[in-house]
Write a protein that holds these residues in place. Structure first.
Motif, PDB file in Angstrom:
ATOM      1  N   LYS A  13      -5.421 -10.849  -1.591  1.00 41.62           N
ATOM      2  CA  LYS A  13      -4.325 -11.396  -1.673  1.00 41.62           C
ATOM      3  C   LYS A  13      -3.321 -11.020  -1.503  1.00 41.62           C
ATOM      4  O   LYS A  13      -2.098 -11.363  -2.180  1.00 41.62           O
ATOM      5  CB  LYS A  13      -3.977 -11.309  -2.917  1.00 41.62           C
ATOM      6  N   GLY A  14      -3.580  -9.985  -0.449  1.00 48.09           N
ATOM      7  CA  GLY A  14      -2.349  -9.604   0.085  1.00 48.09           C
ATOM      8  C   GLY A  14      -2.174  -8.685   1.125  1.00 48.09           C
ATOM      9  O   GLY A  14      -3.396  -8.711   1.809  1.00 48.09           O
ATOM     10  N   ASP A  53      -0.100 -11.742   4.528  1.00 50.28           N
ATOM     11  CA  ASP A  53       0.439 -12.459   3.389  1.00 50.28           C
ATOM     12  C   ASP A  53       0.081 -14.292   3.150  1.00 50.28           C
ATOM     13  O   ASP A  53      -0.423 -14.521   4.414  1.00 50.28           O
ATOM     14  CB  ASP A  53       1.873 -12.231   3.171  1.00 50.28           C
ATOM     15  N   PHE A  96      -3.595  -0.015  -3.290  1.00 47.21           N
ATOM     16  CA  PHE A  96      -2.758  -1.277  -3.971  1.00 47.21           C
ATOM     17  C   PHE A  96      -0.865  -0.471  -3.557  1.00 47.21           C
ATOM     18  O   PHE A  96      -1.188  -0.169  -4.141  1.00 47.21           O
ATOM     19  CB  PHE A  96      -2.739  -2.314  -4.743  1.00 47.21           C
ATOM     20  N   ASP A 132       0.913  -6.514  -4.074  1.00 47.43           N
ATOM     21  CA  ASP A 132      -0.595  -5.574  -4.600  1.00 47.43           C
ATOM     22  C   ASP A 132      -0.663  -5.023  -5.833  1.00 47.43           C
ATOM     23  O   ASP A 132      -1.457  -5.321  -6.629  1.00 47.43           O
ATOM     24  CB  ASP A 132      -0.569  -5.710  -4.059  1.00 47.43           C
TER      25      ASP A 132
END
Length: 470
Positions: A11-12, A446, A34, A38
């Motif tokens: 997710k990042g 991203d 993270f 994130d």
């Protein structure tokens, strides 16, 4: 069945953690922290706890020692993992250092507890030379071996080739880790693998390219000259491993080439300011330690860097370089540079301005137009660095330690010094594989970067299935 699972960096660009699973067991590729956007909702130890089964995991393979790839290792051990930690020789030297720093910041300053933990890490480290197969498991009709290859990202970085066999299945699966940009100072560039049936590849800059080395070096020179002409400080938020050492290498090269050439601006002590009189400060104990390690590991440098040493140059240890270690000296330096008109270049951690000594410099210097902030690395969404880069040119503000600071300092970005490959570099890596992978998984980027890179991959490799894991 041979499966790939993802526990981070989907997710990042942070929290890298991937799993290769066979019926007889599996391995993890990285176990990172993270950061930035994130990390939202992951502020406590319970939020960071390992939330996937570990009983079948035979080993952890570390691609490199950046915190977004290794920062959750303490949580991994706390969850019961007791297998080997496989990595390159340089990474085996650096991993305890980076985890010691992480423990001090996020866990405890109890020296005995830290040493006990680091002893556990050292007991599990299995340094593996580049280009050498290492068996992880071999049971009946199931086997798994891994091989590390240079990734050109930071010293010791590797991409991981996995030779997996289960029943009638046999696959070569490659995890890119973080790939470096070609022609970066100090490190040889990555050579693509000879085979990859499935490829898991990063996409930090999957939507853009970097400047070439000649261009970025010229831009660095321009930024430094312009910034120093008015007696200000050039503040470089730098990652302790990789960017700091590459910048020192490039700055030493500029000093060697233009040493007696005057920089326009106010004289220094009634004498013209020349490159040879320019003061360079590394204000980060961790960066200083890794710079020492880099110097010790010259055999891993590229041919150009080793040739400079043979010629009597010292690209990571030159006369104009000052290292600040103690916190008291750090505070004195911040105060002195904020008040004086003595031009200086300061490299201070952390690279995304989310903590570390760079924050004190920013708080003291962002409001003064004489100063400059120079970004040379990726700024993740949700970090102060991204906000300064976004709003600084507009005369905006940034929040640091809960307070707003106006940005009057000039803000620059020289993207060519990123540790990550650009889109064209990533494509060349995939194109260098003799037969295109059947499946390419795009991670560590991203959303826009992943989508752009996926589109380019689909056009370039129509026979490959391109997937963005969720």
């Amino acid at each position: 069945m041979i499966q790939i699972k993802h526990h981070g960096a989907v997710k990042g660009v942070t929290g890298s953690c991937h799993e290769l699973c066979l019926p007889a067991g599996g391995i993890l590729i990285d176990c990172g922290l993270f950061q930035g956007q994130d990390a939202k909702g992951r502020s406590s130890a319970s939020d960071l706890a390992i939330d996937f089964p570990l009983s079948h995991i035979r080993a952890l393979v570390v691609t490199h020692v950046h915190i977004d790839h290794v920062g959750r290792i303490p949580y991994l051990l706390a969850a019961g993992f007791d297998g080997p930690i496989i990595c390159s020789g340089p990474s085996a030297i650096m991993l305890p250092e980076i985890l010691e720093d992480a423990l001090k910041i996020g866990f405890t300053r109890d020296r005995q507890l830290i040493e006990r933990f680091l002893d556990r890490i050292r007991e599990r480290l299995v340094p593996v030379p580049y280009n050498q197969w290492h068996s992880v498991l071999s049971e009946a009709d199931c086997s798994l071996s891994v091989r590390l290859q240079r990734a050109g990202h930071i010293l010791g970085s590797a991409y991981v080739e996995c030779d997996a066999r289960s029943g009638g299945e046999a696959e070569r699966i490659v995890f890119s880790g973080d790939l470096g940009a070609p022609h970066s100072p100090l490190l040889p560039e990555a050579v693509p693998p000879e085979r990859a049936d499935r490829l898991v590849i990063e996409s930090t800059y999957g939507d853009k390219d970097h400047e070439d080395r000649a261009t970025r070096r010229y831009r660095l020179k321009q930024v430094l000259e312009h910034a120093l002409a008015d007696g200000g400080t050039v503040l470089v938020p730098a990652f302790s491993i990789g960017r700091t050492q590459e910048l020192l290498y490039e700055i030493e090269g500029l000093i060697a080439e233009f040493g007696d050439e005057a920089i326009e601006g106010e004289p220094l002590d009634d004498k013209p300011l020349t490159w040879s009189r320019l003061q360079i400060v590394v204000d980060s104990p961790l960066a200083a330690e890794f710079t020492r390690i880099y110097r010790r590991l010259k055999p891993y440098w590229d041919d150009e860097a080793r040739a400079l040493v043979s010629a009597g140059r010292h690209p990571l240890s030159f006369d104009q370089l000052t290292v600040i270690n103690s916190h008291e000296d750090h505070l004195n330096a911040v105060d002195y540079l904020a008040k004086s008109h003595r031009p200086c270049v300061v490299l201070a951690g952390s690279g995304m301005c989310a903590g570390g000594r760079v924050v004190n410099y920013l708080q003291a210097m962002l409001g003064d137009a004489r100063n400059d902030v120079l970004f040379v690395g990726y700024q993740a969404s949700g970090t102060p660095g991204r906000d300064i880069l976004t709003y600084g040119p507009q005369g905006g503000w940034v929040e640091l330690d809960g307070e707003r600071y106006d940005i009057q300092a000039r803000v620059h970005q020289v993207g060519g010094y990123s540790a990550h490959a650009g889109q064209s570099d990533l494509l060349r890596f995939v194109e260098g594989i003799p037969e295109a992978p059947l499946e390419i998984r795009v991670v560590h980027g991203d959303a826009d970067a992943k989508a752009a890179f996926k589109q380019v991959l689909e056009l370039r490799f129509p026979g490959s299935k391109v997937v963005i894991p969720v």
